[in-house]
Design an enzyme around this catalytic site. Structure first.
Site, short mmCIF file in Angstrom:
data_model
loop_
_atom_site.label_atom_id
_atom_site.label_comp_id
_atom_site.label_asym_id
_atom_site.label_seq_id
_atom_site.Cartn_x
_atom_site.Cartn_y
_atom_site.Cartn_z
N ARG A 101 0.84 -1.19 0.00
CA ARG A 101 0.00 0.00 0.00
C ARG A 101 0.88 1.24 0.00
NH1 ARG A 101 -1.87 0.58 4.40
NH2 ARG A 101 -1.24 -1.35 5.39
N TYR B 152 -1.64 -3.56 -6.84
CA TYR B 152 -1.45 -4.28 -5.57
C TYR B 152 -2.71 -4.29 -4.70
CZ TYR B 152 -0.27 -5.30 -0.80
OH TYR B 152 -0.31 -5.84 0.45
N LYS C 156 -9.65 -2.42 1.78
CA LYS C 156 -9.39 -1.27 2.67
C LYS C 156 -10.17 -0.03 2.25
CE LYS C 156 -6.01 -3.64 4.63
NZ LYS C 156 -6.15 -4.49 5.76
N HIS D 239 -10.53 -2.51 11.61
CA HIS D 239 -9.44 -3.33 11.09
C HIS D 239 -9.19 -4.48 12.07
CE1 HIS D 239 -5.01 -3.38 9.49
NE2 HIS D 239 -5.78 -4.19 8.80
N SER E 6 -1.36 -3.96 10.02
CA SER E 6 -1.05 -4.91 8.95
C SER E 6 0.24 -5.66 9.25
CB SER E 6 -0.87 -4.16 7.63
OG SER E 6 -2.06 -3.49 7.29
N CYS F 47 0.96 -7.96 11.44
CA CYS F 47 1.28 -8.23 12.84
C CYS F 47 0.65 -9.55 13.29
CB CYS F 47 0.80 -7.10 13.74
SG CYS F 47 1.84 -5.64 13.66
N ASP G 277 -9.25 -9.87 8.92
CA ASP G 277 -8.76 -8.52 8.64
C ASP G 277 -9.74 -7.40 9.00
OD1 ASP G 277 -6.63 -6.89 7.68
OD2 ASP G 277 -7.65 -6.60 5.79
N ARG H 45 1.95 -12.27 -0.78
CA ARG H 45 0.61 -12.55 -0.26
C ARG H 45 0.00 -13.79 -0.92
NH1 ARG H 45 -1.66 -8.91 3.78
NH2 ARG H 45 0.03 -7.43 4.06
O1 SAT Z 1 -3.70 -3.39 2.29
S1 SAT Z 1 -3.77 -4.81 2.06
O2 SAT Z 1 -5.11 -5.25 2.25
O3 SAT Z 1 -3.31 -5.09 0.72
C1 SAT Z 1 -2.77 -5.63 3.15
C2 SAT Z 1 -2.67 -4.96 4.46
O4 SAT Z 1 -1.92 -4.00 4.56
O5 SAT Z 1 -3.32 -5.38 5.44
MN MN Z 2 -5.10 -5.47 7.15
#
Ligand code: SAT
Ligand code: MN
Length: 580
Positions: free
Chosen positions: A70, A198, A207, A227, A249, A251, A276, A365
């Site tokens: 990101r 991406y 997001k 989140h 993200s 973690c 997520d 990923r």
């Molecule tokens: O932003 S993504 O969904 O691609 C991955 C993340 O940062 O959690």
């Molecule tokens: Mn995330």
């Protein structure tokens, strides 16, 4: 398939006039379409088939090396007034934001296919779900959206029923980082993203919609878009508590959501609802209920193996799209921490050479449908969601934050969330390992002023006497020698058990200024080799460090100025005073 819904048709026509695609494809979301898109991408080199004997239906996509995470510095919230986006967001006026983006989108889809992707965030028949339509020129985005959301005809039918949807316009553009922007227009419920293929920049349901736009909608409508992973913890008597946890993200949210109990915890089971994002609503009885708006996982690959996450390891053995991992000589996917095989070709498609760095990108990923998860909860599809017993915040902190503590009440819990800090990770472009404030793990994702967001969180206290208890955890505490003090992964269940016992009011705790900590012996340590010294370091606080921490939180909160809720300021002052 096309829509009867005329605002949607009108918008698709407008976008086509601007972007000039060669063809328009309305996605149905069916399996045949998915197979066709995969075939087309393996033909044109967007995807490479992996070893179909050992990894059936698995494919690899390698992104442009400049497009692997990101881009927060290129992500904007465009509200009429800058103050409504807040100091936590980059801002542009909607007029300027549209002008900038429309200039970049002009002719951007020439020679390409425009895909219209209707999707539903959340179970199709849930009152808590919300729909969107993404227009993109990327077939990779279309197949990822199929795995990550309820995409296609059923979503379109709901859009026609609801009469409203979030508009997301995406083009990979020319992938020039100079012409890459992710713009959000929360007041119009729309998104425009160009120049990146991406995940978080391009899969707009994730997001952009389910957090940035949804957080704005949620405030207006009285709910929360967070989140957070959602996990069910079943005890040996068959009773299940549901917990929602917010970590930044990369973690370990996916690992916690798919936790495998250690052998020393017989009879415990863990069920995944989401890894997520959680949408949280109060029901008529005042219970906070959660749904996962997504239906798949876009998880970090490195570090996934039999020991760290057996379920994920099995889940990504079939029907998975890998992005930016390495390959073995045998054409199997490979990543650091796989503990099996060796890399032959790196994530940039070059013969592997350790001099070039890691074989797989640190933010590589997997995309996989949630149904593949052996621990997928049967309630994950329930329209009414699941009742949440505890909310858990956490960050990646070498020091200061203990293994676990509990906020004294909801208001204190909001301060605990607002004070979350974490060392940065590879999920965002930029320096890794720098501590920054990441309130509620939402710093990159809150679609409006954080001060208003905290006020919205605080307002729940007046709406229900039955809110979840709030906790903070830190799996990443290090000793003087730089080694992690806590084993993490499956052993985190021990901490979750303490959290559940606190929710059931079955265990006492040690009261401190920062909250309740576990008393010695109250975290089950059966079969675990953590020394008493390390355990006491993990479950105590250093008051000097905490005085500095609470002061730093105070300074951070004040940077939000006048809009900062007095209640939050008062809570920070109370703790500062108690610490003396
Ligand atoms: O932003 S993504 O969904 O691609 C991955 C993340 O940062 O959690
Ligand atoms: Mn995330």
């Amino acid at each position: 398939m096309t829509a009867n819904h005329s605002p949607l048709r009108k918008w698709v026509d407008e976008v086509a006039r601007l972007t000039q695609p060669e063809a328009i494809h309305w996605c149905t979301g069916d399996d045949e379409e998915f197979a066709d898109l995969i075939r087309q991408m393996t033909d044109d080199g967007t995807l490479a088939a992996l070893n179909q004997d050992s990894y059936p239906n698995c494919y690899l996509h390698l992104s442009d090396p400049s497009d692997v995470a990101r881009v927060e510095h290129l992500t904007y919230v465009c509200t009429e007034r800058q103050i409504d986006a807040g100091p936590n967001n980059h801002w542009m006026s909607p007029a300027d934001g549209h002008a900038k983006m429309d200039a970049l989108f002009a002719g951007a889809m020439r020679g390409r296919t425009l895909y219209v992707i209707p999707y539903c965030m959340g179970p199709i028949d849930s009152p808590y779900s919300r729909c969107g339509v993404e227009i993109t020129d990327s077939a990779y985005v279309a197949v990822n959206m199929k795995l990550m959301t309820r995409m296609g005809s059923a979503a379109l039918a709901r859009i026609e029923r609801d009469g409203s949807f979030v508009k997301g316009l995406h083009s990979t553009g020319d992938l020039d980082p100079e012409r890459r922007f992710i713009m959000h227009y929360p007041e119009e419920l729309s998104i425009k993203s160009i120049g990146s293929g991406y995940g978080g920049n391009a899969l707009l349901g994730k997001k952009c919609h389910a957090l940035r736009i949804a957080s704005y909608q949620a405030r207006k409508e009285g709910w929360l878009a967070e989140h957070m992973l959602i996990v069910g913890i079943e005890n040996p008597h068959g009773e299940t508590h549901y917990i929602a946890c917010a970590f930044p993200s990369a973690c370990g949210k996916t690992n916690l959501a798919m936790l495998i109990p250690p052998e020393s915890q017989p009879g415990w089971k863990v069920w995944t609802l989401g890894d997520d994002i959680a949408w949280l609503h109060l029901d008529d009885g005042g219970t906070l209920r959660a749904i996962n708006p997504e239906s798949g996982y876009f998880g970090v690959v490195p570090g996934t193996n039999e020991e760290t996450n057996r379920n994920a390891y099995a889940m990504i053995r079939h029907d998975t799209i890998f992005t930016n991992v390495a390959r073995t000589a045998n054409n199997e996917p490979w990543w650091e921490g796989k503990n099996e095989g060796a890399p032959a070709i790196d994530w940039q498609g070059r013969p592997y050479d350790p001099a070039n760095g890691k074989a797989a990108h640190a933010n590589s990923r997997f995309t996989v449908a949630a149904q593949n998860n052996p621990a997928y909860s049967r309630l994950a599809e329930a329209p009414q969601g699941v009742p949440i017993s505890a909310i858990v915040f956490g960050g990646r902190r070498k020091s200061v934050a203990p293994l676990v503590y509990q906020a004294k009440n909801w208001r204190h819990g909001v301060l605990v969330g607002a004070g979350v800090a974490s060392e940065t990770t590879a999920a965002n472009v930029g320096k890794v390992g720098v501590v920054r404030r990441d309130p509620m793990a939402m710093k990159p994702f809150c679609g409006y002023n954080f001060a208003d967001y905290w006020a919205h969180w605080l307002s729940f206290a007046d709406r229900s006497p039955r809110l979840p208890k709030i906790f903070h955890v830190n799996w990443f505490r290090q000793g003087q020698d730089g080694k992690f003090l806590w084993p993490g992964f499956g052993d985190n269940l021990r901490v979750l058990r303490w959290i559940i016992e606190r929710c059931e009011e079955r265990v006492a705790a040690v009261e401190t200024a920062i909250g309740y900590l576990p008393a010695s012996g109250d975290i089950d340590m059966t079969g675990l080799a953590v020394s008493d010294d390390d355990m006491s370091a993990l479950t105590s606080i250093d008051e000097d460090e905490w005085r500095a921490e609470i002061d730093a939180i105070g300074v951070y909160l004040e940077s939000y100025g006048e809009r900062l809720p007095d209640e939050l300021r008062a809570e920070q002052k109370r703790i500062a005073k108690e610490l003396g």
